[in-house]
Scaffold this active site. Structure first.
Site, mmCIF file in Angstrom:
data_model
loop_
_atom_site.group_PDB
_atom_site.id
_atom_site.type_symbol
_atom_site.label_atom_id
_atom_site.label_comp_id
_atom_site.label_asym_id
_atom_site.label_seq_id
_atom_site.Cartn_x
_atom_site.Cartn_y
_atom_site.Cartn_z
ATOM 1 N N PHE A 11 0.854 -1.198 0.000
ATOM 2 C CA PHE A 11 0.000 0.000 0.000
ATOM 3 C C PHE A 11 0.886 1.242 0.000
ATOM 4 O O PHE A 11 0.780 2.111 0.847
ATOM 5 C CB PHE A 11 -0.950 -0.025 1.199
ATOM 6 C CG PHE A 11 -2.208 0.768 0.977
ATOM 7 C CD1 PHE A 11 -3.075 0.474 -0.058
ATOM 8 C CD2 PHE A 11 -2.529 1.832 1.817
ATOM 9 C CE1 PHE A 11 -4.243 1.208 -0.266
ATOM 10 C CE2 PHE A 11 -3.701 2.573 1.631
ATOM 11 C CZ PHE A 11 -4.549 2.258 0.586
ATOM 12 N N LYS A 128 7.053 -5.207 -11.886
ATOM 13 C CA LYS A 128 7.705 -5.690 -13.105
ATOM 14 C C LYS A 128 8.423 -7.023 -12.915
ATOM 15 O O LYS A 128 8.618 -7.774 -13.868
ATOM 16 C CB LYS A 128 8.710 -4.634 -13.591
ATOM 17 C CG LYS A 128 8.024 -3.445 -14.216
ATOM 18 C CD LYS A 128 8.725 -2.137 -13.917
ATOM 19 C CE LYS A 128 8.193 -1.531 -12.639
ATOM 20 N NZ LYS A 128 8.659 -0.169 -12.378
ATOM 21 N N GLU A 152 -0.844 -4.370 -17.222
ATOM 22 C CA GLU A 152 -0.685 -3.221 -18.117
ATOM 23 C C GLU A 152 0.284 -2.185 -17.551
ATOM 24 O O GLU A 152 1.095 -1.597 -18.262
ATOM 25 C CB GLU A 152 -2.059 -2.572 -18.379
ATOM 26 C CG GLU A 152 -2.012 -1.317 -19.216
ATOM 27 C CD GLU A 152 -1.390 -1.543 -20.587
ATOM 28 O OE1 GLU A 152 -1.869 -2.412 -21.321
ATOM 29 O OE2 GLU A 152 -0.404 -0.858 -20.924
ATOM 30 N N VAL A 155 4.553 -1.388 -17.875
ATOM 31 C CA VAL A 155 5.266 -0.594 -18.885
ATOM 32 C C VAL A 155 4.453 0.676 -19.166
ATOM 33 O O VAL A 155 3.257 0.601 -19.442
ATOM 34 C CB VAL A 155 5.440 -1.394 -20.196
ATOM 35 C CG1 VAL A 155 6.161 -0.558 -21.242
ATOM 36 C CG2 VAL A 155 6.204 -2.688 -19.950
ATOM 37 N N GLY A 209 6.972 10.596 -6.543
ATOM 38 C CA GLY A 209 6.446 9.225 -6.647
ATOM 39 C C GLY A 209 6.788 8.543 -7.957
ATOM 40 O O GLY A 209 6.151 7.558 -8.327
ATOM 41 N N GLU A 212 11.536 4.096 -8.172
ATOM 42 C CA GLU A 212 11.359 2.832 -7.465
ATOM 43 C C GLU A 212 11.755 3.010 -5.997
ATOM 44 O O GLU A 212 12.469 3.961 -5.652
ATOM 45 C CB GLU A 212 12.256 1.761 -8.094
ATOM 46 C CG GLU A 212 11.912 1.413 -9.522
ATOM 47 C CD GLU A 212 10.509 0.869 -9.675
ATOM 48 O OE1 GLU A 212 10.196 -0.171 -9.095
ATOM 49 O OE2 GLU A 212 9.699 1.507 -10.381
ATOM 50 N N ASP A 223 15.270 -0.895 -14.382
ATOM 51 C CA ASP A 223 13.820 -0.778 -14.546
ATOM 52 C C ASP A 223 13.464 -0.802 -16.044
ATOM 53 O O ASP A 223 12.565 -1.536 -16.465
ATOM 54 C CB ASP A 223 13.334 0.521 -13.890
ATOM 55 C CG ASP A 223 11.854 0.757 -14.105
ATOM 56 O OD1 ASP A 223 11.050 0.147 -13.382
ATOM 57 O OD2 ASP A 223 11.501 1.545 -15.011
ATOM 58 N N LYS A 227 11.377 -3.621 -18.354
ATOM 59 C CA LYS A 227 10.256 -3.260 -19.235
ATOM 60 C C LYS A 227 10.493 -3.729 -20.675
ATOM 61 O O LYS A 227 9.572 -4.190 -21.344
ATOM 62 C CB LYS A 227 10.045 -1.752 -19.184
ATOM 63 C CG LYS A 227 9.446 -1.297 -17.862
ATOM 64 C CD LYS A 227 9.544 0.195 -17.677
ATOM 65 C CE LYS A 227 8.841 0.649 -16.401
ATOM 66 N NZ LYS A 227 9.158 2.017 -16.007
ATOM 67 N N GLY A 325 4.117 7.632 -11.790
ATOM 68 C CA GLY A 325 3.347 8.569 -10.962
ATOM 69 C C GLY A 325 2.177 7.889 -10.301
ATOM 70 O O GLY A 325 1.690 6.849 -10.750
#
Ligand code: HSE
Length: 347
Positions: A11, A128, A152, A155, A209, A212, A223, A227, A325
């Site tokens: 969370f 990911k 979804e 990426v 935000g 990672e 990252d 992706k 974000g």
């Protein structure tokens, strides 16, 4: 009318982003899409956990997390269930996996996904790790148990890059996919060109935000690597492992490099690409490239990302939109949830 009972595993920024959208759009989701839900459980390693089989008051939880950071301060419900118990023993029928990404091992998220599938629960994620490392195995397990695994937001956050390649461009014969797929590094490069130093730009990306939990993954290119492996394996049907992808991040780009590029009429961008080779294999790479200002990707700035599919029947198709974000990634989960709802309630 069916009721989706949701459990959040994690969370943080993304989970709260989805929760805020769910609170705000609850009525619209019901009226327009026939989507009715309860959030029955939330389990977060740092913030604690709560379970109520009759549903939690989501706005109350968001307020508590904002005020104290402790889910345990929620006045009702069962406390203390860890992620595995929350997945397997609550009455949730859909799991939102938003724990942290570990691109090296995929854990603990891979175990979360497997447990959900074994309990015949659908799962949506922006994590990911499981998809970059084990997508074939997880999709096969899910198909076997008649549940759905959606990702979804792995990426380009909520910008529908995977759905575009996988569904909308089905049959178009994609030979290459390339673009800017990391919001944090694109934000840092944009801010550095405006004169901000690297450390301050990274700090801002964290505060906004985008980054990672461990921002090394962003700035060293891991990252973006995850992706591009996802895109290659899911959209181009390749069988790449992360170790087969050459990877270089932005940490070696100096303010002087950025200034020199500017004077030359160029701009640095971190580009991830995957391309089918003449022998049918797929080769992928992540590396900074100096693009001329008139290049379409040079104008993509801040946390905005862009991805170009090179195809046989349409030539180049490009999608541009937020890559990171709170709301943008939270929304990615909503599209997956609505898609599952559509699929299972379709007559
Ligand atoms: N840290 C990631 C990024 C988040 O900056 O793009 C979205 O995957």
């Amino acid at each position: 009318m069916s009721l989706t009972r949701i459990a959040f595993i994690g969370f943080g920024v993304v989970g709260q982003g989805l929760a805020e959208i769910l609170v705000e759009q609850k009525e619209e989701l019901s009226e327009r899409y026939g989507f009715n839900f309860q959030v029955v459980a939330i389990s977060d390693t740092m913030k604690g956990s709560v379970y109520d089989e009759n549903g939690l008051h989501l706005q109350k939880i968001l307020d508590i997390v904002k005020a104290t950071g402790k889910i345990n301060d929620y006045p009702e419900g069962i406390k203390g269930w860890d992620s595995q118990k929350t997945i397997t023993e609550t009455n949730a029928n859909l799991i939102v996996e938003v724990s942290w990404t570990d691109i090296k091992t995929g854990e603990p998220a891979i175990s979360h996904v497997k447990s959900a599938i074994k309990c015949y629960k659908h799962i949506v994620m922006t994590n990911k790790g499981p998809i970059a490392l084990a997508v074939r195995e997880l999709l096969a397990m899910a198909a076997n148990n008649g549940v759905q695994v959606r990702f979804e937001g792995t990426v380009l956050s909520g910008t529908p890059a995977i759905n575009l390649g996988l569904n909308n461009l089905a049959g178009v014969q994609i030979s290459k996919v390339a673009g800017i797929v990391n919001g944090t590094t694109n934000y840092i490069l944009t801010e550095m060109e405006k004169g901000l130093d690297y450390t301050s730009a990274l700090k801002q990306a964290q505060e906004l935000g985008y980054a990672e939990a461990d921002p090394t993954a962003d700035v060293e290119g891991f990252d973006a690597l995850g992706k591009i492996v996802i895109l290659a394996n899911v959209v181009m049907n390749a069988n790449l492992t992360k170790d087969e992808v050459s990877c270089q991040g932005i940490t070696k780009i100096t303010p002087q490099d950025i200034e020199t590029a500017k004077q030359e009429g160029n701009r640095w961008k971190l580009i991830a690409s995957a391309e089918i080779q003449s022998d049918g294999s797929v080769k992928a790479a992540v590396k900074p490239e100096k693009l001329p200002l008139e290049h379409p990707l040079a104008a993509v700035s801040g946390p905005i990302n862009a991805l170009t599919y090179t195809t046989k029947h349409l030539g180049e198709v490009t999608i541009i939109g937020p890559g990171a974000g709170r709301a943008a990634t939270g929304y990615a989960l909503l599209t997956d949830i609505l898609d599952i709802h559509r699929t299972i309630t379709r007559p």
